[in-house]
Design a protein around this motif. Structure first.
Motif, short mmCIF file in Angstrom:
data_model
loop_
_atom_site.label_atom_id
_atom_site.label_comp_id
_atom_site.label_asym_id
_atom_site.label_seq_id
_atom_site.Cartn_x
_atom_site.Cartn_y
_atom_site.Cartn_z
N UNK A 34 0.94 -1.16 -0.30
CA UNK A 34 -0.22 -0.35 0.61
C UNK A 34 0.42 1.08 -0.22
N UNK A 35 2.09 0.69 0.23
CA UNK A 35 3.07 2.39 0.62
C UNK A 35 3.07 2.60 -0.90
N UNK A 36 4.10 1.81 -1.84
CA UNK A 36 3.78 1.54 -3.12
C UNK A 36 3.00 2.48 -4.11
N UNK A 37 2.14 1.54 -3.57
CA UNK A 37 0.87 1.83 -4.12
C UNK A 37 0.63 3.36 -4.29
N UNK A 38 0.50 4.14 -2.95
CA UNK A 38 0.80 5.83 -2.63
C UNK A 38 1.77 6.09 -3.15
N UNK A 39 2.51 5.57 -3.13
CA UNK A 39 4.07 6.16 -3.30
C UNK A 39 4.01 7.91 -2.22
N UNK A 40 4.03 7.01 -0.83
CA UNK A 40 4.23 7.38 0.24
C UNK A 40 4.69 6.50 1.78
N UNK A 41 5.44 6.41 1.97
CA UNK A 41 6.37 5.75 3.40
C UNK A 41 6.40 6.37 4.45
N UNK A 42 4.88 6.87 4.71
CA UNK A 42 4.31 6.99 5.68
C UNK A 42 2.88 6.62 5.93
N UNK A 43 1.95 6.52 7.34
CA UNK A 43 0.49 5.99 6.96
C UNK A 43 0.02 6.46 7.85
#
Length: 120
Positions: A34-43
């Motif tokens: 999900x991090x990679x799919x959203x291009x975000x490495x914090x949630x």
């Protein structure tokens, strides 16, 4: 330990511990899909989290996965069908939105067993 900081922002840290054991044991890796799919490495608590585990040297039909999660404050996160869509068994873990608290850090562990190996 790895700490990254930027002026005007709180520093963030990560660490990885490796224990060297004798014998044959599963070689496991975890990817945050999900991090990679959203291009975000914090949630945040408003996002779902999809972790995908793999075992490089396991026999596909024999391996079994079991997930655990703990906050940096040493509080266990219950991984059941109310907090995940997958439960704690299997090689993938999908946490529902709202399970994690904003501003807290968490450690996710995938325990993999394969009867053809010496260790978990």
């Amino acid at each position: 330990d790895l700490t990254i900081s930027k002026l005007g922002r709180n520093p963030e840290s990560a660490n990885q511990t490796v224990l060297i054991k004798k014998g044959q044991f599963p070689i496991v890796s975890i990817k945050c899909v999900s991090c990679k799919a959203q291009s975000v490495y914090e949630v945040s608590k408003s996002s779902y989290i999809y972790l995908e585990g793999s075992c490089r040297n396991c026999q596909e039909d024999l391996k079994q996965g079991r997930w655990t999660a703990q906050s940096f404050k040493n509080k266990s996160v219950i991984l059941d069908m109310s907090t995940t869509t997958t439960g704690d068994r299997g090689m993938n873990l999908v946490l529902r939105q709202g399970v994690l608290k904003d501003g807290e850090g968490y450690t996710f562990t995938l325990h993999v067993s394969d009867p053809s190996m010496d260790e978990e």
